[in-house]
Design an enzyme around this catalytic site. Structure first.
Site, PDB file in Angstrom:
ATOM      1  N   GLU A 441      25.883  25.234  11.619  1.00  0.00           N
ATOM      2  CA  GLU A 441      25.870  24.982  13.077  1.00  0.00           C
ATOM      3  C   GLU A 441      26.910  25.829  13.794  1.00  0.00           C
ATOM      4  O   GLU A 441      27.511  25.386  14.777  1.00  0.00           O
ATOM      5  CB  GLU A 441      26.141  23.505  13.377  1.00  0.00           C
ATOM      6  CG  GLU A 441      25.003  22.582  13.103  1.00  0.00           C
ATOM      7  CD  GLU A 441      23.697  23.071  13.648  1.00  0.00           C
ATOM      8  OE1 GLU A 441      23.694  23.711  14.717  1.00  0.00           O
ATOM      9  OE2 GLU A 441      22.667  22.832  13.011  1.00  0.00           O
TER      10      GLU A 441
HETATM   11  C1  LIG Z   1      23.962  24.587   3.088  1.00  0.00           C
HETATM   12  C2  LIG Z   1      23.583  25.332   4.331  1.00  0.00           C
HETATM   13  C3  LIG Z   1      22.678  24.770   5.211  1.00  0.00           C
HETATM   14  C4  LIG Z   1      22.296  25.474   6.359  1.00  0.00           C
HETATM   15  N1  LIG Z   1      21.307  24.946   7.179  1.00  0.00           N
HETATM   16  C5  LIG Z   1      20.778  25.737   8.150  1.00  0.00           C
HETATM   17  C6  LIG Z   1      19.605  25.322   8.875  1.00  0.00           C
HETATM   18  O1  LIG Z   1      19.099  24.223   8.674  1.00  0.00           O
HETATM   19  N2  LIG Z   1      19.080  26.176   9.781  1.00  0.00           N
HETATM   20  C7  LIG Z   1      19.620  27.407  10.026  1.00  0.00           C
HETATM   21  O2  LIG Z   1      19.078  28.136  10.840  1.00  0.00           O
HETATM   22  N3  LIG Z   1      20.731  27.828   9.368  1.00  0.00           N
HETATM   23  C8  LIG Z   1      21.314  27.026   8.436  1.00  0.00           C
HETATM   24  N4  LIG Z   1      22.420  27.451   7.747  1.00  0.00           N
HETATM   25  C9  LIG Z   1      23.016  28.734   8.083  1.00  0.00           C
HETATM   26  C10 LIG Z   1      24.367  28.594   8.775  1.00  0.00           C
HETATM   27  O3  LIG Z   1      24.195  28.076  10.061  1.00  0.00           O
HETATM   28  C11 LIG Z   1      25.018  29.993   8.752  1.00  0.00           C
HETATM   29  O4  LIG Z   1      25.371  30.245   7.409  1.00  0.00           O
HETATM   30  C12 LIG Z   1      26.239  30.063   9.654  1.00  0.00           C
HETATM   31  O5  LIG Z   1      25.864  29.965  11.002  1.00  0.00           O
HETATM   32  C13 LIG Z   1      27.032  31.367   9.459  1.00  0.00           C
HETATM   33  O6  LIG Z   1      26.184  32.470   9.415  1.00  0.00           O
HETATM   34  P1  LIG Z   1      26.306  33.519   8.211  1.00  0.00           P
HETATM   35  O7  LIG Z   1      26.256  32.746   6.943  1.00  0.00           O
HETATM   36  O8  LIG Z   1      25.306  34.579   8.384  1.00  0.00           O
HETATM   37  O9  LIG Z   1      27.757  34.104   8.354  1.00  0.00           O
HETATM   38  P2  LIG Z   1      28.192  35.354   9.275  1.00  0.00           P
HETATM   39  O10 LIG Z   1      27.570  35.250  10.603  1.00  0.00           O
HETATM   40  O11 LIG Z   1      27.986  36.595   8.508  1.00  0.00           O
HETATM   41  O12 LIG Z   1      29.744  35.065   9.424  1.00  0.00           O
HETATM   42  C14 LIG Z   1      30.680  35.321   8.371  1.00  0.00           C
HETATM   43  C15 LIG Z   1      32.076  34.994   8.865  1.00  0.00           C
HETATM   44  O13 LIG Z   1      32.425  35.865   9.925  1.00  0.00           O
HETATM   45  C16 LIG Z   1      32.835  35.156  11.062  1.00  0.00           C
HETATM   46  N5  LIG Z   1      32.310  35.808  12.257  1.00  0.00           N
HETATM   47  C17 LIG Z   1      31.077  36.316  12.458  1.00  0.00           C
HETATM   48  N6  LIG Z   1      30.964  36.821  13.710  1.00  0.00           N
HETATM   49  C18 LIG Z   1      32.126  36.610  14.316  1.00  0.00           C
HETATM   50  C19 LIG Z   1      32.622  36.865  15.620  1.00  0.00           C
HETATM   51  N7  LIG Z   1      31.872  37.440  16.559  1.00  0.00           N
HETATM   52  N8  LIG Z   1      33.901  36.499  15.914  1.00  0.00           N
HETATM   53  C20 LIG Z   1      34.675  35.890  14.985  1.00  0.00           C
HETATM   54  N9  LIG Z   1      34.251  35.629  13.738  1.00  0.00           N
HETATM   55  C21 LIG Z   1      32.995  35.957  13.396  1.00  0.00           C
HETATM   56  C22 LIG Z   1      32.249  33.753  10.912  1.00  0.00           C
HETATM   57  O14 LIG Z   1      33.047  32.780  11.539  1.00  0.00           O
HETATM   58  C23 LIG Z   1      32.222  33.574   9.409  1.00  0.00           C
HETATM   59  O15 LIG Z   1      33.438  33.009   8.972  1.00  0.00           O
HETATM   60  C24 LIG Z   1      22.862  26.731   6.635  1.00  0.00           C
HETATM   61  C25 LIG Z   1      23.818  27.262   5.765  1.00  0.00           C
HETATM   62  C26 LIG Z   1      24.165  26.589   4.613  1.00  0.00           C
HETATM   63  C27 LIG Z   1      25.139  27.245   3.674  1.00  0.00           C
END
Ligand SMILES: Cc1cc2nc3c(=O)[nH]c(=O)nc-3n(C[C@H](O)[C@H](O)[C@H](O)COP(=O)(O)OP(=O)(O)OC[C@H]3O[C@@H](n4cnc5c(N)ncnc54)[C@H](O)[C@@H]3O)c2cc1C
Length: 592
Positions: A441
């Site tokens: 989220e």
């Molecule tokens: C168990 C699980 C359940 C999930 N359930 C759902 C679901 O039901 N539906 C769905 O759509 N998604 C779901 N997700 C996905 C989840 O919402 C994303 O993993 C999350 O939003 C982060 O995206 P990412 O993993 O691509 O990380 P990234 O976007 O690659 O981020 C990596 C890191 O970089 C930081 N970062 C990135 N951009 C910036 C910025 N502009 N400024 C500062 N810091 C930044 C982030 O804070 C993070 O720490 C789920 C994930 C997991 C692991």
């Protein structure tokens, strides 16, 4: 075997005595929620959490979900029966309008129930949690036909919902999204693409799964301005409401995760799946934000739920485990040693978690009440004020409660020494389960950026000024009373830190945005600490009026602990913020 007891008494105390829940009886649904009804609903909800959901939590962790060769997913043993009990109890639609099959009760009660469910069994609670989020999005943005087609079935629990945003190359930055939607010429669209990490994407708890999916309509602009929201059911729905053909959406695989093993986290493949637009084309993120805001508050509540269950088990262990003697002399001379709860360092830990949980619960319920006002009040001014509060506090509830929720689960685990690190005591599961709430989220760093970049400056800082104004008024009204001084004086110091930090950003972040980015997380916590401080001051005021009651005496002690030992952290947060981004950003990326 860990245990859980939903905190009904505390919830009722906060609603009835501190937050004045029944002052809102003029809002639709509140008159029906008389004190007796509220107590009956929450007591029943607690019973479900304690005796049905919690007992299958550990089995869910050990067994996890399994995917069959045909792409079907089986949830752990006991999950289906527990889910059915939840659905049949009418919990899914507690606050959904009656004309769509719900009970129309205040969302605040639903939020209280969400805490009980999250504390009892986080992985299981996510299935209904996502369904409630999907219902919320359809309620606001769905057409009348879509509402009628999907919501009553979801309220019954015979269909569940999901939220499909994330793709392999895009999580935070949804503008990179690739899933494509091609018009079929009959009003429907054909969706093709891959979504990852989709919670509850496939499972055996419901007859149908209603996926809310963001995708880009062919030819739509790049970036976030070209994203649309679609409803894509697993089984197509016939005109008479019965289930039709299987749609082109399947679970490609399950993720193997650190925690929440009982919740299926799926790769979802959309191969020309039929979907229908929800809301306007290219305004999908807007529509999805309804679901995300709802979900963000619910995820904050998950942090609280895990903190509470971990605390309860740590307390039970600390009263039972005999090690060492009290510094002041043997407390249990008849025993080989004293229970570890006599040691001040153990107390420090337990008091820290307790003081956080009780303050956080108040903040959650206060914020949920504002959500009811936004959706139910006829008074535009009242609605706007409540909406401001929601905007400001949503990232705080999500970010602070889950950061602290995880940290508290670790602290509670520490109370068990080595026994906390082995699986059989269940503390490891709380730590592993709590961890995800900081990530999904919108990772917590993003919550902090949302607060400082969007919510704080919105409408000239109106929401923050209203919050500060309310807290200052409370302080002014109570700073003469001797008994309130231990509460309002530290609160004033925290408010001063919050004001100074806000001012510092106004002077130093506009010209140098890295200053905002480098201080955002500290600011989010500074606001969270102050908001909890305000909650504790209000709790203390009520507790003092009920002097003589042992529970209220305990409240006053816990509140004092918060004021003395937790709230002063605002000064540290302010000091960090004021250093700006220089040392944070000075190294070139190659130097890492
Ligand atoms: C168990 C699980 C359940 C999930 N359930 C759902 C679901 O039901 N539906 C769905 O759509 N998604 C779901 N997700 C996905 C989840 O919402 C994303 O993993 C999350 O939003 C982060 O995206 P990412 O993993 O691509 O990380 P990234 O976007 O690659 O981020 C990596 C890191 O970089 C930081 N970062 C990135 N951009 C910036 C910025 N502009 N400024 C500062 N810091 C930044 C982030 O804070 C993070 O720490 C789920 C994930 C997991 C692991």
């Amino acid at each position: 075997m860990p245990s859980y007891r939903a905190p009904v008494e505390d919830t009722l105390f906060l609603l009835n005595d501190v937050l004045g829940f029944h002052r809102y009886d003029n809002l639709p649904g509140f008159a029906e929620a008389s004190p007796d009804v509220v107590e009956a609903v929450l007591t029943e909800g607690a019973k479900l959490a304690d005796t049905v959901l919690a007992p299958v939590n550990r089995a869910g962790d050990l067994e996890g979900c399994t995917r069959g060769a045909d792409g079907s997913v089986a949830t752990p043993k006991g999950f289906k029966a527990a889910y059915d009990a939840y659905a049949q109890g009418g919990w899914m639609g507690l606050s959904v309008p009656e004309e769509l099959g719900g009970q129309g009760l205040p969302h605040t009660l639903n939020t209280a129930m969400q805490e009980f469910v999250s504390g009892a069994n986080l992985a299981l609670g996510m299935y209904p949690g996502l369904t409630q989020g999907a219902i919320a999005a359809l309620l606001v943005h769905g057409s009348e036909e879509q509402k009628q087609a999907y919501i009553p079935k979801m309220v019954e629990g015979t269909w569940t919902g999901t939220m499909n945003l994330t793709e392999p190359h895009c999580g935070t930055d949804l503008g990179l999204l690739k899933t494509k939607a091609v018009p079929n010429g009959d009003g429907s669209y054909s969706l093709t693409g891959t979504k990852i990490f989709i919670s509850a994407g496939e499972h055996d708890l419901s007859e149908n799964i209603v996926h809310l999916v963001i995708a880009r309509i062919e030819g739509a602009p790049a970036g976030t301005k070209g994203i649309s929201l679609f409803v894509v059911p697993k089984f197509l729905v016939n005109a008479d409401g019965s289930l039709g053909a299987r749609n082109g959406v399947t679970c490609g695989s399950l993720e193997h995760k650190m925690g929440i093993h009982g919740n299926s986290t799926c790769v979802m493949n959309y191969d020309g799946a039929t979907g229908w637009l929800v809301g306007e084309a290219n305004r999908g993120l807007n529509a999805m934000f309804v679901m995300m805001n709802e979900a963000r508050l619910a995820v904050g509540v998950q942090g609280l739920g895990q903190s509470e269950v971990a605390y309860q088990n740590a307390v039970a262990y600390a009263k039972d485990r005999l090690q060492g003697r009290a510094l002041t002399g043997a407390a249990s001379p008849d025993k080989a040693a004293d229970p570890i709860i006599v040691h001040p360092d153990v107390r420090r830990t337990l008091m820290g978690i307790r003081a956080f949980n009780e303050g956080a619960r108040a903040l959650v319920l206060w914020t949920a009440l504002q959500s009811d006002i936004v959706h139910r009040s006829q008074d535009a001014k009242q609605r706007q004020a409540a909406d401001d509060h929601m905007g400001l506090m949503t990232p705080v509830v999500k970010g602070v409660l889950t950061d602290r929720g995880f940290a508290n689960a670790v602290e509670a685990q520490q109370m068990f020494g080595g026994h906390g690190y082995v699986e059989e005591w269940g503390m490891s599961q709380f730590v592993r389960d709590a961890r995800i709430a900081m990530i999904y989220e919108g990772a917590n760093g993003i919550q902090a950026m949302d607060l400082i970049g969007r919510k704080l400056p919105r409408d000239g800082g109106r929401a923050m000024m209203a919050f500060l104004g309310e807290v200052q008024t409370f302080i002014k009204d109570h700073d003469e009373a001797e008994a309130m001084k231990p509460f309002v004086q530290p609160l004033q110091a925290a408010v001063n830190d919050l004001q100074a930090a806000t001012m510092w950003f106004m002077q130093n972040a506009l010209t140098k945005p890295d200053n905002a980015g480098a201080g955002a997380t500290d600011y989010m916590h500074l606001l969270g600490l102050t908001a909890l401080g305000y909650m504790w001051a209000r709790i203390a005021k009520v507790a003092q009026e009920k002097a003589g009651d042992a529970r209220m005496e305990a409240k006053l002690v816990t509140g004092r602990f918060y004021m003395e030992r937790i709230l002063p952290e605002t000064t540290l947060r302010l000091a960090r913020i004021k250093t700006g981004a220089d040392s944070t950003m000075a190294l070139a990326a190659e130097a890492f």
